[in-house]
Design a protein around this motif. Sequence first.
Motif, mmCIF file in Angstrom:
data_model
loop_
_atom_site.group_PDB
_atom_site.id
_atom_site.type_symbol
_atom_site.label_atom_id
_atom_site.label_comp_id
_atom_site.label_asym_id
_atom_site.label_seq_id
_atom_site.Cartn_x
_atom_site.Cartn_y
_atom_site.Cartn_z
ATOM 1 N N GLN A 243 -53.704 -1.327 10.803
ATOM 2 C CA GLN A 243 -55.042 -0.878 11.163
ATOM 3 C C GLN A 243 -55.754 -0.273 9.953
ATOM 4 O O GLN A 243 -55.167 0.510 9.205
ATOM 5 C CB GLN A 243 -54.961 0.169 12.270
ATOM 6 C CG GLN A 243 -56.297 0.671 12.783
ATOM 7 C CD GLN A 243 -56.119 1.572 13.991
ATOM 8 O OE1 GLN A 243 -55.999 2.790 13.838
ATOM 9 N NE2 GLN A 243 -56.087 0.988 15.183
ATOM 10 N N ASP A 244 -57.020 -0.676 9.776
ATOM 11 C CA ASP A 244 -57.888 -0.091 8.761
ATOM 12 C C ASP A 244 -59.048 0.596 9.466
ATOM 13 O O ASP A 244 -59.731 -0.012 10.296
ATOM 14 C CB ASP A 244 -58.425 -1.163 7.816
ATOM 15 C CG ASP A 244 -57.337 -1.776 6.964
ATOM 16 O OD1 ASP A 244 -56.467 -1.022 6.487
ATOM 17 O OD2 ASP A 244 -57.331 -3.012 6.788
ATOM 18 N N SER A 245 -59.277 1.862 9.135
ATOM 19 C CA SER A 245 -60.330 2.652 9.742
ATOM 20 C C SER A 245 -61.347 3.072 8.687
ATOM 21 O O SER A 245 -60.981 3.565 7.620
ATOM 22 C CB SER A 245 -59.746 3.908 10.412
ATOM 23 O OG SER A 245 -60.770 4.763 10.875
ATOM 24 N N GLU A 246 -62.629 2.854 9.006
ATOM 25 C CA GLU A 246 -63.711 3.263 8.119
ATOM 26 C C GLU A 246 -64.645 4.203 8.868
ATOM 27 O O GLU A 246 -65.102 3.898 9.972
ATOM 28 C CB GLU A 246 -64.507 2.046 7.652
ATOM 29 C CG GLU A 246 -65.681 2.381 6.741
ATOM 30 C CD GLU A 246 -66.510 1.163 6.391
ATOM 31 O OE1 GLU A 246 -67.404 1.290 5.532
ATOM 32 O OE2 GLU A 246 -66.274 0.089 6.985
ATOM 33 N N SER A 247 -64.901 5.362 8.290
ATOM 34 C CA SER A 247 -65.818 6.337 8.883
ATOM 35 C C SER A 247 -66.626 6.967 7.769
ATOM 36 O O SER A 247 -66.106 7.770 6.990
ATOM 37 C CB SER A 247 -65.049 7.411 9.655
ATOM 38 O OG SER A 247 -65.928 8.352 10.227
ATOM 39 N N GLY A 248 -67.908 6.562 7.674
ATOM 40 C CA GLY A 248 -68.724 7.032 6.564
ATOM 41 C C GLY A 248 -68.193 6.493 5.248
ATOM 42 O O GLY A 248 -68.078 5.286 5.060
#
Length: 394
Positions: A243-248
Amino acid sequence: MQTEYKLYTIAALTLLATIGISANANAENQAKTTIDLNLRYEAVDQENTLKDASALTLRTRLNHTTASYNGFSGVVEFEDSRQIAGVDDYNDTVGNNAEYSVIADPESTELDQAFVQYKQGKLTAKVGRQVITLDNHRYVGHVGWRQDRQTFDAATINYNALENLNISYSFLNKRNRIFAQANDLHSKDHLINIAYKTQYGQLTTYGYLLEVDEGTTNGLDTFGLSFKGQKDNFSYFAEFSTQDSESGTTDYSATYIALEGGYSFNAVTLKLGAEVLGSDDGMYGFSTPLATLHKFNGWSDQFLATPKEGLVDLYASLSGKAFGGGWTVVVHDFSADEASESVDDLGSEINAVYAKKFANNYTAGIKYSAYSAGDTASGKVDTDKVWVWVSAKF
């Protein structure tokens, strides 16, 4: 008000379509109307400053499914959840009674489903508000345990390309969550699931690309592979995903691993398993926001959000039949995937449930969970929950 107008416009258009479909169907292909009721008492006792919570709620779900005409059919379904007999001492997650522990069953009346479906040969297409569940609900589910279940505004295509091969794709532009209509989320989600059945079990590969469409930069991309099968009295399951998570401007990566083996003997089934929701250097925990989370990591719902240190869940379950019903007992041991000096032991939990169907249309059950907290820095506290319910379907 505009959102409600859109919802009821969808319902009206779907209803008109379903009436037209039913009117043209032949006598052997009948429409069907059903009602589903669930009356449930829930109590929560936590070792903190919050008051003990109790709720008696009734969920009513009314569904009309048309007959099929030239491959077309439709569904319109409304769902209502009400507090009963003044038993409403609980934090309902929408701003009421914050001094009490949470019971996530707010009062609501919603359009639960409204879709038109086309089915021809190996192809099935569905457009509108709908229930979507994939595999074991770990990534995409309906959260059916709560009174206001989760549905999606979506377009879905299923194609049985070969006898043992199924390809599924859904585009979601709204997540209708369990916290009443005001807390639903607009989204741009893509769900891809490909399953192939072999003589040893089912091999599934998937890609779930999630984005909350609220004007901020974000993304949650998960790719994985699972295998599930059964041979004689043995069952087995394995899964791995990244899983890759991007936030801002912040990016994280984490992995997920699940292993489970089971053996049935004398009408009793024993299962042993391990589930690891990985961490990125103790700063981010693997996330599954569309899942039926109550099904995993203990029924007391302590880990609906994965700790940033990650989560390792070692569990054993025993299930069987008694007095015409079914029972299950589960034991969990929780720990951090990437422990710190203050967070390592995340506690343990015992779950038990018994449910029985009777008089054809009814089901009654009782369920209990007891969570014992680990490290105080984890933010968890001892929690006991009990549920008693009666449901009916006609």
